[in-house]
Design an enzyme around this catalytic site. Sequence first.
Site, PDB file in Angstrom:
ATOM      1  N   HIS A 101      -3.928   0.669   8.482  1.00 28.97           N
ATOM      2  CA  HIS A 101      -4.489   0.540   7.141  1.00 28.97           C
ATOM      3  C   HIS A 101      -5.966   0.170   7.176  1.00 28.97           C
ATOM      4  CE1 HIS A 101      -4.659  -0.251   2.818  1.00 28.97           C
ATOM      5  NE2 HIS A 101      -5.545  -1.170   3.183  1.00 28.97           N
ATOM      6  N   ASN A 117     -12.604  10.586  -0.847  1.00 30.96           N
ATOM      7  CA  ASN A 117     -13.178   9.798  -1.937  1.00 30.96           C
ATOM      8  C   ASN A 117     -13.256   8.338  -1.503  1.00 30.96           C
ATOM      9  OD1 ASN A 117     -13.390  11.990  -3.801  1.00 30.96           O
ATOM     10  ND2 ASN A 117     -11.171  11.887  -4.092  1.00 30.96           N
ATOM     11  N   HIS A 122      -6.232   3.538   0.636  1.00 32.34           N
ATOM     12  CA  HIS A 122      -5.923   3.682   2.069  1.00 32.34           C
ATOM     13  C   HIS A 122      -6.658   4.947   2.480  1.00 32.34           C
ATOM     14  CE1 HIS A 122      -2.799   3.548   5.551  1.00 32.34           C
ATOM     15  NE2 HIS A 122      -3.606   4.576   5.789  1.00 32.34           N
ATOM     16  N   ASP A 136       0.013  16.757  -0.622  1.00 29.01           N
ATOM     17  CA  ASP A 136      -0.321  15.987  -1.823  1.00 29.01           C
ATOM     18  C   ASP A 136       0.716  16.280  -2.907  1.00 29.01           C
ATOM     19  OD1 ASP A 136      -3.245  14.639  -2.934  1.00 29.01           O
ATOM     20  OD2 ASP A 136      -1.740  15.233  -4.425  1.00 29.01           O
ATOM     21  N   CYS A 184       0.654   3.283   3.276  1.00 24.44           N
ATOM     22  CA  CYS A 184       1.329   2.569   4.372  1.00 24.44           C
ATOM     23  C   CYS A 184       2.836   2.764   4.255  1.00 24.44           C
ATOM     24  CB  CYS A 184       0.985   1.087   4.357  1.00 24.44           C
ATOM     25  SG  CYS A 184      -0.636   0.686   5.045  1.00 24.44           S
ATOM     26  N   HIS A 244      -8.576  14.619   2.223  1.00 23.95           N
ATOM     27  CA  HIS A 244      -7.928  15.762   1.582  1.00 23.95           C
ATOM     28  C   HIS A 244      -8.332  17.028   2.338  1.00 23.95           C
ATOM     29  CE1 HIS A 244      -7.123  13.716  -2.435  1.00 23.95           C
ATOM     30  NE2 HIS A 244      -8.083  12.920  -1.959  1.00 23.95           N
ATOM     31  N   HIS A 289      -8.062   8.323   3.395  1.00 22.20           N
ATOM     32  CA  HIS A 289      -7.387   9.620   3.504  1.00 22.20           C
ATOM     33  C   HIS A 289      -8.399  10.738   3.363  1.00 22.20           C
ATOM     34  CE1 HIS A 289      -7.164   8.267  -0.702  1.00 22.20           C
ATOM     35  NE2 HIS A 289      -7.277   9.541  -1.056  1.00 22.20           N
ATOM     36  N   CYS A 317       0.843  -1.195   0.000  1.00 25.15           N
ATOM     37  CA  CYS A 317       0.000   0.000   0.000  1.00 25.15           C
ATOM     38  C   CYS A 317       0.885   1.253   0.000  1.00 25.15           C
ATOM     39  CB  CYS A 317      -0.909  -0.007   1.227  1.00 25.15           C
ATOM     40  SG  CYS A 317      -1.783   1.543   1.472  1.00 25.15           S
TER      41      CYS A 317
HETATM   42  P1  5GP Z   1      -7.719   9.976  -4.149  1.00 24.44           P
HETATM   43  O1  5GP Z   1      -7.794  10.141  -5.650  1.00 24.44           O
HETATM   44  O2  5GP Z   1      -7.518   8.525  -3.782  1.00 24.44           O
HETATM   45  O3  5GP Z   1      -8.833  10.617  -3.402  1.00 24.44           O
HETATM   46  O4  5GP Z   1      -6.427  10.777  -3.684  1.00 24.44           O
HETATM   47  C1  5GP Z   1      -5.135  10.265  -3.751  1.00 24.44           C
HETATM   48  C2  5GP Z   1      -4.205  11.432  -3.705  1.00 24.44           C
HETATM   49  O5  5GP Z   1      -2.903  10.940  -3.442  1.00 24.44           O
HETATM   50  C3  5GP Z   1      -4.111  12.232  -5.013  1.00 24.44           C
HETATM   51  O6  5GP Z   1      -4.510  13.574  -4.783  1.00 24.44           O
HETATM   52  C4  5GP Z   1      -2.642  12.106  -5.415  1.00 24.44           C
HETATM   53  O7  5GP Z   1      -2.121  13.302  -5.963  1.00 24.44           O
HETATM   54  C5  5GP Z   1      -1.977  11.751  -4.109  1.00 24.44           C
HETATM   55  N1  5GP Z   1      -0.780  10.937  -4.282  1.00 24.44           N
HETATM   56  C6  5GP Z   1      -0.632   9.838  -5.045  1.00 24.44           C
HETATM   57  N2  5GP Z   1       0.606   9.328  -4.918  1.00 24.44           N
HETATM   58  C7  5GP Z   1       1.251  10.137  -4.044  1.00 24.44           C
HETATM   59  C8  5GP Z   1       2.588  10.120  -3.506  1.00 24.44           C
HETATM   60  O8  5GP Z   1       3.413   9.257  -3.809  1.00 24.44           O
HETATM   61  N3  5GP Z   1       2.908  11.103  -2.627  1.00 24.44           N
HETATM   62  C9  5GP Z   1       2.003  12.079  -2.271  1.00 24.44           C
HETATM   63  N4  5GP Z   1       2.420  13.018  -1.412  1.00 24.44           N
HETATM   64  N5  5GP Z   1       0.742  12.116  -2.752  1.00 24.44           N
HETATM   65  C10 5GP Z   1       0.372  11.155  -3.628  1.00 24.44           C
HETATM   66 ZN    ZN Z   2      -2.319   1.325   3.638  1.00 22.32          ZN
END
Ligand code: 5GP
Ligand code: ZN
Length: 113
Positions: A46, A86, A97, A30, A7, A101, A99, A4
């Site tokens: 997780h 989301n 995982h 992000d 993680c 925002h 999260h 993950c």
């Molecule tokens: P989701 O689309 O799942 O709601 O949000 C995932 C977020 O993780 C996205 O906004 C993406 O830019 C961010 N993200 C993806 N990979 C990484 C990473 O390796 N490092 C950081 N800091 N953010 C990441």
């Molecule tokens: Zn995880």
Amino acid sequence: MDNCLFCKIVKGEIPSDKVYENDEVYAFRDINPQAPFHVLVVPKKHVASVAETGLMTDGEIAACLRAVSLIASQAKLDGGYRVISNCGPDACQSVPHLHFHILGGRKMADRMA
Ligand code: 5GP
Ligand code: ZN
């Protein structure tokens, strides 16, 4: 979870720009910010998404939102901010995982979708 992304970030195996950490949560910027302030708050334990909060204690769930509030306060997002989690494919969740925002530093659109 061995494979993950978040993680691995929590464990420091993948570098991140940390903004806050305590026993339960980890928060970092992000990598593809959608606002001047864009931070992700994740539980250290997780779970895949909000849909799996049944696997968390009330304290672990509360810790996420308390961290959101504290981080926004420390960042002085006095004009307000948006909190998004989301959940699943229809919401375009890309990292499975849980999260939250935190988006701030600009006026948000007046619609969610
Ligand atoms: P989701 O689309 O799942 O709601 O949000 C995932 C977020 O993780 C996205 O906004 C993406 O830019 C961010 N993200 C993806 N990979 C990484 C990473 O390796 N490092 C950081 N800091 N953010 C990441
Ligand atoms: Zn995880």
